[in-house]
Each structure stands twice: as C-alpha cells, then as structure tokens.
Design a protein around this motif. Structure first.
Motif, mmCIF file in Angstrom:
data_model
loop_
_atom_site.group_PDB
_atom_site.id
_atom_site.type_symbol
_atom_site.label_atom_id
_atom_site.label_comp_id
_atom_site.label_asym_id
_atom_site.label_seq_id
_atom_site.Cartn_x
_atom_site.Cartn_y
_atom_site.Cartn_z
ATOM 1 N N UNK A 124 0.838 -1.204 0.000
ATOM 2 C CA UNK A 124 0.000 0.000 0.000
ATOM 3 C C UNK A 124 0.867 1.246 0.000
ATOM 4 N N UNK A 125 1.883 1.271 0.848
ATOM 5 C CA UNK A 125 2.729 2.457 0.992
ATOM 6 C C UNK A 125 3.419 2.835 -0.315
ATOM 7 N N UNK A 126 3.846 1.846 -1.072
ATOM 8 C CA UNK A 126 4.603 2.127 -2.293
ATOM 9 C C UNK A 126 3.931 1.542 -3.529
ATOM 10 N N UNK A 127 2.624 1.387 -3.468
ATOM 11 C CA UNK A 127 1.896 0.840 -4.595
ATOM 12 C C UNK A 127 1.105 1.897 -5.339
ATOM 13 N N UNK A 128 0.196 1.453 -6.177
ATOM 14 C CA UNK A 128 -0.603 2.373 -6.984
ATOM 15 C C UNK A 128 -2.004 2.567 -6.423
ATOM 16 N N UNK A 129 -2.352 1.842 -5.366
ATOM 17 C CA UNK A 129 -3.696 1.933 -4.813
ATOM 18 C C UNK A 129 -3.817 3.159 -3.900
ATOM 19 N N UNK A 130 -5.041 3.627 -3.711
ATOM 20 C CA UNK A 130 -5.255 4.854 -2.954
ATOM 21 C C UNK A 130 -6.295 4.638 -1.857
ATOM 22 N N UNK A 131 -6.239 5.521 -0.856
ATOM 23 C CA UNK A 131 -7.200 5.516 0.238
ATOM 24 C C UNK A 131 -8.019 6.794 0.128
ATOM 25 N N UNK A 132 -9.326 6.679 -0.017
ATOM 26 C CA UNK A 132 -10.195 7.849 -0.127
ATOM 27 C C UNK A 132 -10.603 8.306 1.271
ATOM 28 N N UNK A 133 -10.083 9.466 1.673
ATOM 29 C CA UNK A 133 -10.376 10.032 2.993
ATOM 30 C C UNK A 133 -11.577 10.959 2.856
ATOM 31 N N UNK A 134 -12.587 10.761 3.698
ATOM 32 C CA UNK A 134 -13.863 11.449 3.514
ATOM 33 C C UNK A 134 -14.199 12.369 4.688
ATOM 34 N N UNK A 135 -13.932 13.674 4.569
ATOM 35 C CA UNK A 135 -14.275 14.615 5.647
ATOM 36 C C UNK A 135 -15.731 15.065 5.555
ATOM 37 N N UNK A 158 -5.893 14.353 11.481
ATOM 38 C CA UNK A 158 -5.874 13.014 10.901
ATOM 39 C C UNK A 158 -5.068 12.997 9.608
ATOM 40 N N UNK A 159 -5.352 13.955 8.721
ATOM 41 C CA UNK A 159 -4.682 13.979 7.414
ATOM 42 C C UNK A 159 -3.181 14.141 7.581
ATOM 43 N N UNK A 160 -2.783 14.988 8.515
ATOM 44 C CA UNK A 160 -1.348 15.229 8.735
ATOM 45 C C UNK A 160 -0.637 14.008 9.322
ATOM 46 N N UNK A 161 -1.398 13.108 9.933
ATOM 47 C CA UNK A 161 -0.764 11.974 10.611
ATOM 48 C C UNK A 161 -0.853 10.660 9.850
ATOM 49 N N UNK A 162 -1.469 10.681 8.673
ATOM 50 C CA UNK A 162 -1.485 9.446 7.876
ATOM 51 C C UNK A 162 -0.111 9.269 7.249
ATOM 52 N N UNK A 163 0.676 8.287 7.700
ATOM 53 C CA UNK A 163 2.039 8.142 7.190
ATOM 54 C C UNK A 163 2.105 7.261 5.944
ATOM 55 N N UNK A 164 2.842 7.692 4.959
ATOM 56 C CA UNK A 164 3.172 6.847 3.803
ATOM 57 C C UNK A 164 1.952 6.190 3.164
ATOM 58 N N UNK A 165 0.853 6.889 3.138
ATOM 59 C CA UNK A 165 -0.346 6.317 2.526
ATOM 60 C C UNK A 165 -0.745 7.171 1.332
ATOM 61 N N UNK A 166 -0.829 6.586 0.144
ATOM 62 C CA UNK A 166 -1.276 7.348 -1.031
ATOM 63 C C UNK A 166 -2.759 7.688 -0.884
ATOM 64 N N UNK A 167 -3.039 8.929 -0.562
ATOM 65 C CA UNK A 167 -4.389 9.315 -0.174
ATOM 66 C C UNK A 167 -5.106 10.094 -1.265
#
Length: 331
Positions: A124-135, A158-167
């Motif tokens: 996940x950290x170094x892949x092409x997939x993404x995490x959709x963050x919903x405020x 929360x956004x500032x603390x998501x480490x190494x996640x393609x968001x």
C-alpha cells in the motif's frame, strides 16, 4: 457477512461494497477471484475499482484474529494489501492482462478514518492503490488548513498523521444533504487543495456530480478541474474568465450574485449535516410542542441562529433578484 455489490459509475470506475472480515484468508481470496473475473469481463474497461467497506456508522470485524491486526484503519490497509497480492499474482501468471488502481476508503462514521497505529503494508505504501479520505462532517466557514473549529481541526490532524499512505480526498461540494442549493466555494477551494497537496494527497473526487442544470455550480466544476491540475493556479484569473465567458456583459452582476450565495452558504453544514449537532437534527427530534427550552445550537452559530438564518435568506433573495436583472439585460 459479505456483500459484493457493484455499481457502474462510468467506463473507467466501478464501486464495490465489501464485507468486514478482514483477516479471513478464504474470504479475501474469494473476493479477489470475483474481482479478477469481473475485471476480465464486464469491468474490463475499468481503470479504478473502489473496494469500500460499508459506511454510515459501521465498523470492521472485532473477532480476535482481526483485532490482532490493529485498529480499524490497520485492518482496512491489511485487507487492501492482501487483495493487491492476489491481483499482482493474477497479472504475473496471466489470469489478468492489465492492472487497475484499487480505492479503499477512510470514511466518517466507520472505525477507519483515524490514522493507522501500525506500519503501513509495503504494497500500500509504495503501490498504486489509494485511500479515499472522507471529511463528510466538515464545515465550510473554515478551511481545513486554517482550522478554527473542532471538526475541521480533527480532520486536519488526521490527514497530517497518515504516514506513507497514497491518499485521495473525497470532498462534498455537491453532496445530497445540500439538495440543489447554489453553493459556491470560490474563496475556500484553493486553500483546501493546497493543504491536501502539502500533505501528500495525490487525487481528488467529490460527491456528487450534478447531472443537469448546474447553474451556479458550474464554477465548482471549473475550479475543481483546474485545481486538480495545479493547486497553485491563478484562481482570480480563472474566476474572472469564467464570468466573462459565461455572462459576457453581465459578468459583474453575476459575480455579485455568486458572492452573495457564497456568503449565505458558509454555514451549510451547520444547518444540515449527518450528526446530532446541526440545526436540522434539532428540528428532527422536535415533538412539535412549544419547547420548554431553546434548541441546542451548533457551535458555529454562536447563539445567533435566527439572525444568521435571516441573513442567509436575504442573501439568496438578493442573488436571485440580481440574476433576474442580468437575464433581463441580456434579453
């Protein structure tokens, strides 16, 4: 329980609502096999496959095996990494002749919106997939970056603390709670986009694309597209060109009306939102009798809910009259 429900969004994206048993290897293989089959058939043209756990105040599995994976967010990332293993294997052995981007979700009301507690899986950290963050509960009186209210400050943290996640960010500029009101975000969109970009966000989406009669919401589509291309774009020029191109000799009048609507709309989430603090929630719980005490007021109203409501109505009315005047002049 597992649900595999697909909805075709376009030729390039499908959405799949998945169940919650993230540590069940057999279940994950089953879902992966189903996904691979569909990507080879009816979803062959899809570039993105959104695999979202159910939203609306749900949660992931709390069995002993799942809990060992960490928080709800950790479990979601584990689920995505395991699915990615199956996709990669299918590509390698020829069962799938093309790759897709998987979209997971970090959704308000579930247990996976807070940052992960454990290391992010490598796939996940170094892949092409993404995490959709919903405020989804954010306010629009304040930008995410500047803070100034509890809910936005929480999202900012929360956004500032998501480490190494393609968001990715799933914004709500035209979500159903706003019905078809002429909301505009000309003063806030760029600040939010810049904050997201500074924190590693790599894509944007929002709910929901208006289908017909965009009206004033045209400016949202224009700014959204331009800021996706360049968060530091010259927004003042984009807005000026928009009004000249669309309204010609009535550009100044139209801009005045849009500004009035934007000012009237800054409390949109305070009036109506998916929580128990907005004005609509108070009215929803009202029994129709004369109340013994005043309804609780959402904090952004600062005790001035009647005055703010009247000013908003007055602003919309003025905007309506201005646009009618502009139309008469154009005709």
């Amino acid at each position: 329980f597992v649900g595999l429900l697909s909805r075709a969004v376009s030729r390039s994206q499908v959405i799949i609502c998945c169940g919650k048993l993230f540590s069940n290897d057999g279940l994950i293989k089953y879902l992966a096999d189903e996904l691979i089959y569909r990507l080879n058939h009816e979803w062959y043209d899809a570039d993105i496959a959104d695999l979202w756990i159910f939203d609306t105040w749900g949660s992931s599995c709390h069995c002993e095996k799942c809990l060992k994976l960490g928080s709800g967010t950790d479990r979601t990332l584990h689920f995505g990494a395991e699915l990615r293993k199956h996709l990669n294997a299918a590509i390698k052995d020829g069962r799938l002749d093309h790759d897709v981007c998987m979209g997971l979700n970090a959704y308000e009301g579930t247990d996976n919106i807070e940052p992960p507690l454990n290391a992010v899986p490598e796939l996940i950290a170094n892949g092409k997939d993404i995490i959709a963050f919903a405020p989804i509960l954010r306010c629009y009186k304040h930008t995410i970056k500047e803070g100034g209210c509890k809910k936005n400050d929480e999202y900012k943290e929360y956004i500032e603390k998501w480490p190494q996640v393609p968001m990715s960010i799933n914004e709500y500029y035209n979500v159903s709670k706003f019905e078809d009101l002429p909301l505009t975000f000309m003063k806030s969109m760029q600040k939010d986009f810049q904050f997201y970009h500074e924190n590693g966000v790599r894509s944007m989406t929002y709910m929901h694309l208006p289908i017909i009669e965009w009206g004033m919401r045209n400016i949202t589509q224009v700014l959204f597209a331009e800021l996706c291309r360049d968060v530091n774009a010259d927004v003042d020029k984009i807005i000026k060109d928009y009004f000249v191109d669309r309204y010609e000799n009535q550009a100044e009048l139209a801009k005045e009306a849009y500004d009035l609507c934007e000012k009237a709309s800054v409390y949109a989430s305070s009036w109506r939102c998916w929580d128990n603090f907005c004005a609509l929630s108070a009215l929803r719980n009202w029994d129709g009798k004369t109340p013994k005490k005043a309804f609780p007021q959402e904090v952004h109203f600062e005790g001035n809910v009647i005055k703010i409501g009247e000013e908003a109505i007055e602003g919309y009315q003025k905007a309506y009259e201005i646009m009618r005047k502009a139309r008469r002049q154009r005709e």
